[in-house]
Structures are given as structure tokens and as C-alpha cells.
Design a protein around this motif. Structure first.
Motif, PDB file in Angstrom:
ATOM      1  N   UNK B   5      -5.745   7.064   2.418  1.00 57.72           N
ATOM      2  CA  UNK B   5      -5.025   6.349   1.361  1.00 57.72           C
ATOM      3  C   UNK B   5      -4.150   7.242   0.490  1.00 57.72           C
ATOM      4  N   UNK B   6      -4.748   8.300  -0.019  1.00 54.29           N
ATOM      5  CA  UNK B   6      -3.995   9.137  -0.946  1.00 54.29           C
ATOM      6  C   UNK B   6      -2.790   9.795  -0.282  1.00 54.29           C
ATOM      7  N   UNK B   9      -0.032   7.124   0.120  1.00 60.62           N
ATOM      8  CA  UNK B   9       0.667   6.813  -1.133  1.00 60.62           C
ATOM      9  C   UNK B   9       1.581   7.963  -1.540  1.00 60.62           C
ATOM     10  N   UNK B  12       4.669   8.014   0.597  1.00 62.14           N
ATOM     11  CA  UNK B  12       5.599   6.922   0.293  1.00 62.14           C
ATOM     12  C   UNK B  12       6.288   7.113  -1.058  1.00 62.14           C
ATOM     13  N   UNK B  77       0.221   1.901   6.943  1.00 58.75           N
ATOM     14  CA  UNK B  77       0.852   0.955   6.025  1.00 58.75           C
ATOM     15  C   UNK B  77       0.087  -0.354   6.027  1.00 58.75           C
ATOM     16  N   UNK B  78      -0.353  -0.750   7.200  1.00 58.45           N
ATOM     17  CA  UNK B  78      -1.132  -1.981   7.281  1.00 58.45           C
ATOM     18  C   UNK B  78      -2.443  -1.860   6.527  1.00 58.45           C
ATOM     19  N   UNK B  80      -3.053   0.120   3.916  1.00 60.27           N
ATOM     20  CA  UNK B  80      -2.723   0.061   2.493  1.00 60.27           C
ATOM     21  C   UNK B  80      -2.546  -1.394   2.077  1.00 60.27           C
ATOM     22  N   UNK B  81      -1.854  -2.099   2.910  1.00 60.56           N
ATOM     23  CA  UNK B  81      -1.591  -3.506   2.615  1.00 60.56           C
ATOM     24  C   UNK B  81      -2.884  -4.310   2.526  1.00 60.56           C
ATOM     25  N   UNK B  84      -5.610  -2.463  -0.193  1.00 60.98           N
ATOM     26  CA  UNK B  84      -5.262  -2.097  -1.559  1.00 60.98           C
ATOM     27  C   UNK B  84      -4.342  -3.164  -2.165  1.00 60.98           C
ATOM     28  N   UNK B  85      -3.198  -3.350  -1.562  1.00 64.09           N
ATOM     29  CA  UNK B  85      -2.271  -4.366  -2.072  1.00 64.09           C
ATOM     30  C   UNK B  85      -2.963  -5.719  -2.091  1.00 64.09           C
ATOM     31  N   UNK B  87      -5.952  -6.667  -2.627  1.00 61.40           N
ATOM     32  CA  UNK B  87      -6.789  -6.910  -3.807  1.00 61.40           C
ATOM     33  C   UNK B  87      -5.950  -7.460  -4.950  1.00 61.40           C
ATOM     34  N   UNK B  88      -4.792  -6.856  -5.148  1.00 56.57           N
ATOM     35  CA  UNK B  88      -3.948  -7.264  -6.266  1.00 56.57           C
ATOM     36  C   UNK B  88      -3.276  -8.600  -5.995  1.00 56.57           C
ATOM     37  N   UNK B  89      -2.939  -8.834  -4.747  1.00 57.80           N
ATOM     38  CA  UNK B  89      -2.306 -10.112  -4.408  1.00 57.80           C
ATOM     39  C   UNK B  89      -3.275 -11.272  -4.637  1.00 57.80           C
ATOM     40  N   UNK B  92      -3.450 -12.171  -8.263  1.00 55.65           N
ATOM     41  CA  UNK B  92      -2.107 -12.108  -8.830  1.00 55.65           C
ATOM     42  C   UNK B  92      -1.834 -13.194  -9.864  1.00 55.65           C
ATOM     43  N   UNK B  95      -3.754 -12.688 -13.002  1.00 57.42           N
ATOM     44  CA  UNK B  95      -3.214 -11.608 -13.827  1.00 57.42           C
ATOM     45  C   UNK B  95      -1.966 -12.073 -14.569  1.00 57.42           C
TER      46      UNK B  95
END
Lengths: 109, 109
Positions: B5-6, B9, B12, B77-78, B80-81, B84-85, B87-89, B92, B95
Motif C-alpha cells: 500500500x505505502x 501511494x 502515485x 491499483x485494484x 488500493x481501490x 482503501x478507496x 472504505x471511503x466510498x 461517502x 460523510x
DNA sequence: TAAATATGCAACCAAAGGGTTGCGTTGTCA
DNA sequence: TGACAACGCAACCCTTTGGTTGCATATTTA
């Protein structure tokens, strides 16, 4: 139209900042002091990280008396997702095929 | 289990590197020289960027004679998506509500 | 084999990043 | 009002980063 893309990617590049976003995702509206808890750095270091997140519009703040409340703004992450990650997700299987094929060739040569 | 992950990121975080990934997404298997075209930096600078992308496993290379071919690996990338992403989606809209509500209060005070 | 092509390796440099310490300012409360 | 609490500002420091230049190595090709 230049979006905030670069600022967002740069903000996400640091693990401490991603951790702060995670905290806010779970518990929105935390103060600076609350966000400092559990992190092994000074308040000023956390402040700097939050400033980067604010510059990327990933975090929005609001004053309540002497306290500064921090709110997660999910929009930039969503934009990164739709207009950058999305491109790669769409061509994902194709790219995997390219990769496999390229690596396969070696075994036959 | 610590993923990459790190590294991903961090890789990118740089616009030049994202541009390189974009090039490979459109035209997979380019050589170093081909990837240098259109970039206003030296070959060595591009080499360094590609090294970072390789370290993050975003790019996989293969030698063909004296040429080095670069292939996009869509897996990181997948990841990360999805982990990580994603979770936020999921949180969303919640939030966004938090944010709106917090900002609304000001108008009533 | 000699020249040209494609890439690697290493040293170096300026700028950005992540962190600290010290002190100042503003709001709260006894 | 005075003390404490929450935060901002600024200087400083070391490391990382993005870039360069110079030279070496390996593969084609004439």
C-alpha cells in the motif's frame, strides 16, 4: 480543467495522513487534540499533516470556540476514484492479459 | 498482512509517474526510450521514476535483447481501490451529510 | 570488428518533506 | 481577573526526492 488531483495524491502519499483520514472516517468532527491521541508525534506535526489534507480539500474545518473540528470531505477521493482509478479499472483485464502473455513468451523461447 | 500500500501511494504521488502509467495503459509494453519521448527530462530521470513504479509492482519489465519492455500491472491499483478507496466510498454519503450538517449550523447561530 | 543503439550505475545537487522546539494568541472557567 | 486549555506561527534540522551529468556495459548492425 485542472482539478486538485495532484494535491490529493500527494496528501494520500503519507501513511500518517491516511491514518488521520481513517480516524475521521470512523469518527467525524474530531478536534485537533483528539486527532493527536494515539499518534507518536507532536501536535505541530499533526497540524502540518492536517494542513496538507485541508489544502487538498480532503478535510474541512470549523471552529467551535477554541476548538477546531475536522470533517472528512469525501468528494476528492471520489473524484480520484471516478476519473483516475476508473480508467485503470476499465482496462484492467486487458492489462492483465498483456502481462501474462508477455511473461508466457519467455517459457517458449 | 502488510501489503504494498505505502509504496503504491508514494509511487502515485508524482505526476510524471502517473503520466507514465497512463502511457502504458494506452500502449502497453513500451521500451524505456519510447517512454522518454514527450517527457521533458533526461532518460535517467525517467529510469528513476520507472524504478519507483517497479518497486511498487505497478510496472513489470521484461528484456527483449537490449530493449527493456514495460508492462502495466493493474493489480496494485485494484487493491488500493478495493481495500482503501472502497472504505471511503461506502461511507461517502454519510460523510457528506456530516459535513453539510456541520456547515449548516453556522447559519443558524 | 567497429560504430551505433539501448540501457545501467554512481556521484552530485537543490528543493521539498516530515519532524522538532519555543513562543504567542485566543477562548474557557474557577 | 488569572490560570489553564486549545491552537497558530516561525525557525530550525535531517532525510528524502526529483533531477542532473558523466561514464560503463551490453546488444545490434553495417
Amino acid at each position: 480543467m485542472a482539478t486538485n488531483e495532484d494535491n490529493v495524491f500527494k496528501a494520500l502519499a503519507d501513511g500518517s495522513r491516511r491514518a488521520l483520514l481513517d480516524r475521521l472516517r470512523v469518527c467525524n468532527g474530531l478536534t485537533l487534540n483528539e486527532l493527536c491521541e494515539g499518534h507518536e508525534m507532536t501536535r505541530q506535526a499533526v497540524t502540518k499533516h492536517l494542513a496538507v489534507l485541508e489544502a487538498a480539500d480532503l478535510v474541512v474545518t470549523k471552529w467551535r470556540g477554541r476548538e477546531k473540528l475536522h470533517y472528512l470531505n469525501p468528494v476528492p477521493i471520489n473524484e480520484i476514484y471516478t476519473r483516475w482509478i476508473g480508467k485503470f479499472e476499465r482496462g484492467r483485464l486487458q492489462a492483465l492479459d498483456n502481462l501474462k502473455e508477455a511473461l508466457e513468451e519467455d517459457r517458449h523461447e
